[in-house]
Design an enzyme around this catalytic site. Structure first.
Site, PDB file in Angstrom:
ATOM      1  N   HIS A  86      11.023   4.409  -1.960  1.00 54.81           N
ATOM      2  CA  HIS A  86      10.195   3.965  -0.834  1.00 54.81           C
ATOM      3  C   HIS A  86       9.898   2.460  -0.937  1.00 54.81           C
ATOM      4  CE1 HIS A  86       8.138   5.294  -4.358  1.00 54.81           C
ATOM      5  NE2 HIS A  86       7.011   4.712  -4.027  1.00 54.81           N
ATOM      6  N   ARG A  87       9.516   2.044  -2.162  1.00 50.34           N
ATOM      7  CA  ARG A  87       9.163   0.628  -2.346  1.00 50.34           C
ATOM      8  C   ARG A  87      10.376  -0.274  -2.109  1.00 50.34           C
ATOM      9  NH1 ARG A  87       6.319   1.409  -6.225  1.00 50.34           N
ATOM     10  NH2 ARG A  87       4.451   1.357  -4.939  1.00 50.34           N
ATOM     11  N   ASP A 106       0.855  -1.171   0.000  1.00 52.84           N
ATOM     12  CA  ASP A 106       0.000   0.000   0.000  1.00 52.84           C
ATOM     13  C   ASP A 106       0.895   1.226   0.000  1.00 52.84           C
ATOM     14  OD1 ASP A 106      -2.445   1.488   0.353  1.00 52.84           O
ATOM     15  OD2 ASP A 106      -3.201  -0.415   1.134  1.00 52.84           O
TER      16      ASP A 106
END
Ligand code: ITT
Length: 187
Positions: free
Chosen positions: A167-168, A64
């Protein structure tokens, strides 16, 4: 094979590139699942992951993510998907016209259902919103996000350059290190 449940092909491709660097194979379960409305990405991710049990056999994981813009008090945040498909990048740039504080961050919360419990791994990257749309790689907000330390947007980078800092990649590094360390069985 570990299962990654997502409707987003770009997310899967980024994760597969990261997984291969850890010597891990992942399988794409292409599925759109329901998400609760909440201001916490962690809670949304946890809830969706839990509700998928019964539909997908553990171990599986989900991702998410969202873009949080400081001047807009964190908007679009948990509404990133809706905002991206409605006002899009042009709409975000309009909201920030003439604004000097362009600080923003991307957040990813990966939730892993191991069967008996749910583990979460978080990744965050700070940056700023560009003043125009730049680049054609990647997806979503990539053409308007310039990570700190770079003068290019994510959309001006190839997958491996984005994966070196995104971020991922931070969240998935946590996941893959955990899977390897704990030898979670991959059915
Ligand atoms: P799933 O929930 O099926 O995984 P999704 O695309 O709906 O896919 P999210 O709700 O997590 O995924 O993502 C919200 C939106 O944020 C997404 O549609 C993109 O527009 C944007 N987004 C997420 N990660 C991004 C990234 O790395 N780069 C650019 N935009 C991103």
């Amino acid at each position: 094979m570990y299962k990654f449940v997502t409707s987003n092909r770009h997310k899967f491709e980024e994760a597969r590139d990261l997984a291969s660097r850890h010597g891990i194979d992942i399988e794409w379960i292409q599925m759109k699942y329901e998400e609760i409305q909440d201001d916490s990405t962690e809670r949304i991710s946890y809830d969706s992951c839990k509700k998928l049990s019964g539909k997908v056999d553990p171990p599986y994981f989900i991702d998410d993510s969202g873009l949080f813009i400081e001047y807009l008090k964190g908007f679009p945040g948990p509404y990133s998907s809706y905002v991206s498909s409605t006002i899009g990048n042009e709409g975000i740039l309009k909201l920030l016209e003439g604004v000097t504080n362009r600080s923003a961050y991307f957040l990813t919360v990966v939730s892993l259902n191991e069967g008996h419990s749910i583990m979460q791994f978080t990744g965050k990257v700070m940056g700023k919103i560009s003043t125009s749309i730049m680049g054609s790689n990647g997806f979503g907000y990539d053409p308007i996000f310039i990570p700190d330390g770079s003068d290019r947007t994510f959309a001006e980078m190839d997958t491996s350059s984005k994966n070196a800092i995104s971020h991922r990649s931070i969240a998935f590094r946590g996941l893959f290190e955990y899977l390897r360390a704990n030898r979670i069985s991959n059915k």
